[in-house]
Design a protein around this motif. Structure first.
Motif, PDB file in Angstrom:
ATOM      1  N   TYR A 330       0.830  -1.211   0.000  1.00  0.00           N
ATOM      2  CA  TYR A 330       0.000   0.000   0.000  1.00  0.00           C
ATOM      3  C   TYR A 330       0.865   1.261   0.000  1.00  0.00           C
ATOM      4  O   TYR A 330       0.610   2.215  -0.748  1.00  0.00           O
ATOM      5  CB  TYR A 330      -0.934   0.009   1.206  1.00  0.00           C
ATOM      6  CG  TYR A 330      -2.260  -0.669   0.962  1.00  0.00           C
ATOM      7  CD1 TYR A 330      -3.218  -0.090   0.143  1.00  0.00           C
ATOM      8  CD2 TYR A 330      -2.567  -1.892   1.561  1.00  0.00           C
ATOM      9  CE1 TYR A 330      -4.445  -0.709  -0.084  1.00  0.00           C
ATOM     10  CE2 TYR A 330      -3.782  -2.516   1.341  1.00  0.00           C
ATOM     11  CZ  TYR A 330      -4.721  -1.920   0.521  1.00  0.00           C
ATOM     12  OH  TYR A 330      -5.931  -2.539   0.291  1.00  0.00           O
ATOM     13  N   LYS A 331       1.869   1.277   0.840  1.00  0.00           N
ATOM     14  CA  LYS A 331       2.723   2.464   0.926  1.00  0.00           C
ATOM     15  C   LYS A 331       3.429   2.742  -0.397  1.00  0.00           C
ATOM     16  O   LYS A 331       3.491   3.891  -0.859  1.00  0.00           O
ATOM     17  CB  LYS A 331       3.743   2.287   2.054  1.00  0.00           C
ATOM     18  CG  LYS A 331       3.149   2.365   3.448  1.00  0.00           C
ATOM     19  CD  LYS A 331       4.204   2.117   4.525  1.00  0.00           C
ATOM     20  CE  LYS A 331       3.613   2.226   5.926  1.00  0.00           C
ATOM     21  NZ  LYS A 331       4.625   1.893   6.978  1.00  0.00           N
ATOM     22  N   THR A 332       3.952   1.688  -1.015  1.00  0.00           N
ATOM     23  CA  THR A 332       4.673   1.865  -2.274  1.00  0.00           C
ATOM     24  C   THR A 332       3.735   2.293  -3.392  1.00  0.00           C
ATOM     25  O   THR A 332       4.068   3.179  -4.196  1.00  0.00           O
ATOM     26  CB  THR A 332       5.400   0.572  -2.657  1.00  0.00           C
ATOM     27  OG1 THR A 332       6.235   0.151  -1.575  1.00  0.00           O
ATOM     28  CG2 THR A 332       6.243   0.774  -3.897  1.00  0.00           C
ATOM     29  N   ALA A 333       2.570   1.685  -3.459  1.00  0.00           N
ATOM     30  CA  ALA A 333       1.610   2.038  -4.503  1.00  0.00           C
ATOM     31  C   ALA A 333       1.210   3.510  -4.405  1.00  0.00           C
ATOM     32  O   ALA A 333       1.096   4.209  -5.424  1.00  0.00           O
ATOM     33  CB  ALA A 333       0.378   1.152  -4.397  1.00  0.00           C
ATOM     34  N   LYS A 334       1.027   3.985  -3.185  1.00  0.00           N
ATOM     35  CA  LYS A 334       0.654   5.388  -3.001  1.00  0.00           C
ATOM     36  C   LYS A 334       1.799   6.307  -3.412  1.00  0.00           C
ATOM     37  O   LYS A 334       1.581   7.336  -4.064  1.00  0.00           O
ATOM     38  CB  LYS A 334       0.247   5.622  -1.547  1.00  0.00           C
ATOM     39  CG  LYS A 334      -0.345   7.009  -1.289  1.00  0.00           C
ATOM     40  CD  LYS A 334      -0.898   7.119   0.122  1.00  0.00           C
ATOM     41  CE  LYS A 334      -1.558   8.480   0.335  1.00  0.00           C
ATOM     42  NZ  LYS A 334      -2.121   8.613   1.704  1.00  0.00           N
ATOM     43  N   GLU A 335       3.017   5.955  -3.041  1.00  0.00           N
ATOM     44  CA  GLU A 335       4.173   6.780  -3.388  1.00  0.00           C
ATOM     45  C   GLU A 335       4.407   6.815  -4.897  1.00  0.00           C
ATOM     46  O   GLU A 335       4.723   7.864  -5.463  1.00  0.00           O
ATOM     47  CB  GLU A 335       5.421   6.239  -2.686  1.00  0.00           C
ATOM     48  CG  GLU A 335       5.414   6.415  -1.175  1.00  0.00           C
ATOM     49  CD  GLU A 335       6.560   5.660  -0.504  1.00  0.00           C
ATOM     50  OE1 GLU A 335       7.372   5.043  -1.245  1.00  0.00           O
ATOM     51  OE2 GLU A 335       6.639   5.679   0.744  1.00  0.00           O
ATOM     52  N   VAL A 336       4.240   5.674  -5.554  1.00  0.00           N
ATOM     53  CA  VAL A 336       4.522   5.570  -6.979  1.00  0.00           C
ATOM     54  C   VAL A 336       3.431   6.226  -7.821  1.00  0.00           C
ATOM     55  O   VAL A 336       3.698   6.742  -8.908  1.00  0.00           O
ATOM     56  CB  VAL A 336       4.705   4.090  -7.368  1.00  0.00           C
ATOM     57  CG1 VAL A 336       4.724   3.899  -8.871  1.00  0.00           C
ATOM     58  CG2 VAL A 336       5.981   3.548  -6.746  1.00  0.00           C
ATOM     59  N   GLY A 337       2.203   6.198  -7.316  1.00  0.00           N
ATOM     60  CA  GLY A 337       1.096   6.782  -8.070  1.00  0.00           C
ATOM     61  C   GLY A 337       0.356   5.789  -8.941  1.00  0.00           C
ATOM     62  O   GLY A 337      -0.220   6.150  -9.971  1.00  0.00           O
TER      63      GLY A 337
END
Length: 446
Positions: A330-337
């Motif tokens: 979740y954290k990575t998906a949000k950061e990556v867009g």
């Protein structure tokens, strides 16, 4: 003259009454004194009035409105939000005990799925994308008004390979030969199997013939299945491409069950547009998803009080491995867009299905309440639009409160933009639930 102006100037009498169990053809419903979350914007439309005619929203205004001969509901300052959408739901699997796969039949599965559909609607989920099962009769009867439930965009039987995620046959089922009859659950369309481009093409076409709005496959290893470690890639590139080509001929798309980098990257190369789960992906793969306009349909699955339990020790080990990746994913998906959608993937547990709203509330671990509600309404609706002309509900948009949109509405006692936990207890906090202009729940006075 606009409909808003005409309604504002109307001088008809208003009749206060309890909401009808069925819609009154041609007779409008006016909901007054509400703060509206429109599904897209964080700022509420305060002290608003909303008019519903037949199954569509026909006016939204902060000015006083009136309707002639219809129903008037005083919202009492509550928050009006769009109906919620779950894009990873299993109508056939959610409310059937796992033992039914051994001791039951498709009639029991269908009946339990139909019974569970009413409870899904009463939790405020007015639309679901069903990503595996045989919910076609349930959908047909819901759409006809014969039983209660959400709108369903069905994938039909999910398609796997021999030894893949949807190979739940007994160990003794192989080796097989072409003269063998299909396993019972394949023959009744609860799931399907295909090996090789020719079979993939045939099964995908059969699923679309059944009425699917998109195709669901398993392109990688799974947790609940016993013959496939998580790291395996399922289907070759040629097979994956064949799925996509069939979907493209129907102007729709393929969603695939996947966890790991190699399996996801191969699927993106083939043209798959919705990655289901993806808990073990790296940043590089998520960037590839973003750059190829691929959705991440991920679920807030954690090894917590709602964690799944499996009789098979290897499945339980895989569950731990997958849920250990949830937070980072979740954290990575949000950061990556990456485009992220919300679903639950509840399986074989009617009691856990009742926690559907609580699963949505768990997104506050990574998102603001506004981001949570937007994901479960307008964002999820955007994913549903990938079905193109196969989308069965095209009279108006879903997931928003706007003129011309479907009248799928929830009246919340409180403001979920400040307290997202309100959606975890719909029985207490959802005072009104409307789908397609029909009121299914009304706990307001008068």
């Amino acid at each position: 003259m606009s409909s808003r102006t005409a309604l504002t100037g109307m001088t008809a009498a208003l009749v206060l009454m309890a909401a009808p169990a069925i819609a009154q053809d041609g007779m409008p419903t006016l909901i007054t004194n509400v703060n509206v979350f429109d599904g897209k914007n964080e700022a509420l439309i305060e002290n608003a009035n909303v008019v519903i005619t037949d199954n569509l929203i026909t006016a939204i205004s902060t000015e006083e409105l009136a309707v002639a001969g219809g129903t008037v509901i005083d919202g009492g300052g509550r928050t009006l939000i769009p109906g919620l959408i779950d894009v990873h739901w299993h109508t056939s699997y959610c409310c059937t005990a796992q033992s039914t796969v051994v001791t039951g039949d498709i009639l029991e599965v269908a009946i339990r799925g139909a019974m569970g559909s009413e409870q899904t609607l009463m939790r405020g989920f007015t639309s679901v994308r069903d990503v595996g099962g045989n919910p076609f009769a349930t959908k047909k009867m819901i759409d006809a008004g014969e039983i209660k439930g959400p709108r369903i965009l069905p994938s039909g039987p999910p398609i796997g390979q021999t030894g893949g995620h949807f190979d739940y046959r007994p160990y003794q089922a192989v080796p097989s030969n072409s003269a063998d009859s299909q396993w019972y659950w394949y023959s009744v369309g609860l799931m399907a199997m295909a090996d090789g481009v020719a079979e993939v093409t045939k099964r995908a076409r059969e699923v679309m013939r059944m009425g699917a709005t998109q195709i669901k496959i398993a392109g990688g290893g799974g947790v609940s299945s016993v013959y496939d470690p998580l790291d395996v890639r399922q289907f070759t590139l040629d097979e994956l491409t064949a799925f996509v080509e069939v979907a493209d001929t129907y102007n729709t798309y393929v969603a695939s069950h996947l966890f790991t980098d190699e399996a996801v990257q191969l699927s993106i190369q083939a043209g798959i547009k919705s990655i289901e789960h993806g808990f073990l992906m790296s940043r590089e793969t998520m960037e590839m998803m973003r750059d190829n306009d691929v959705w991440l349909s991920i679920q807030p699955l954690l090894d917590d009080e709602d964690g799944f339990t499996f009789d098979d020790p290897s499945s339980q080990e895989k569950w731990i491995a997958v849920t250990n990746g949830t937070d980072t994913a979740y954290k990575t998906a949000k950061e990556v867009g990456v485009k992220v959608a919300f679903g639950t993937d509840i399986l074989f547990d009617p009691a856990l299905a009742d926690r559907q709203g609580a699963f949505l509330a768990k997104l506050q671990n990574w998102y603001t309440p506004y981001e949570v509600l937007k994901m479960a309404t307008s964002d999820n609706a955007a994913l549903l639009e990938l079905s193109g002309p196969r989308h069965p509900y095209q009279d108006g948009p879903l997931g928003v409160i706007a003129e011309g949109a479907y009248a799928d509405l929830i009246l919340v006692d409180g403001n979920p933009l400040k307290d997202i936990d309100l959606i975890a207890n719909p029985a207490e906090n959802f005072d009104l639930i409307m789908k397609d202009g029909v009121i299914y729940k009304n706990q307001l006075d008068g």
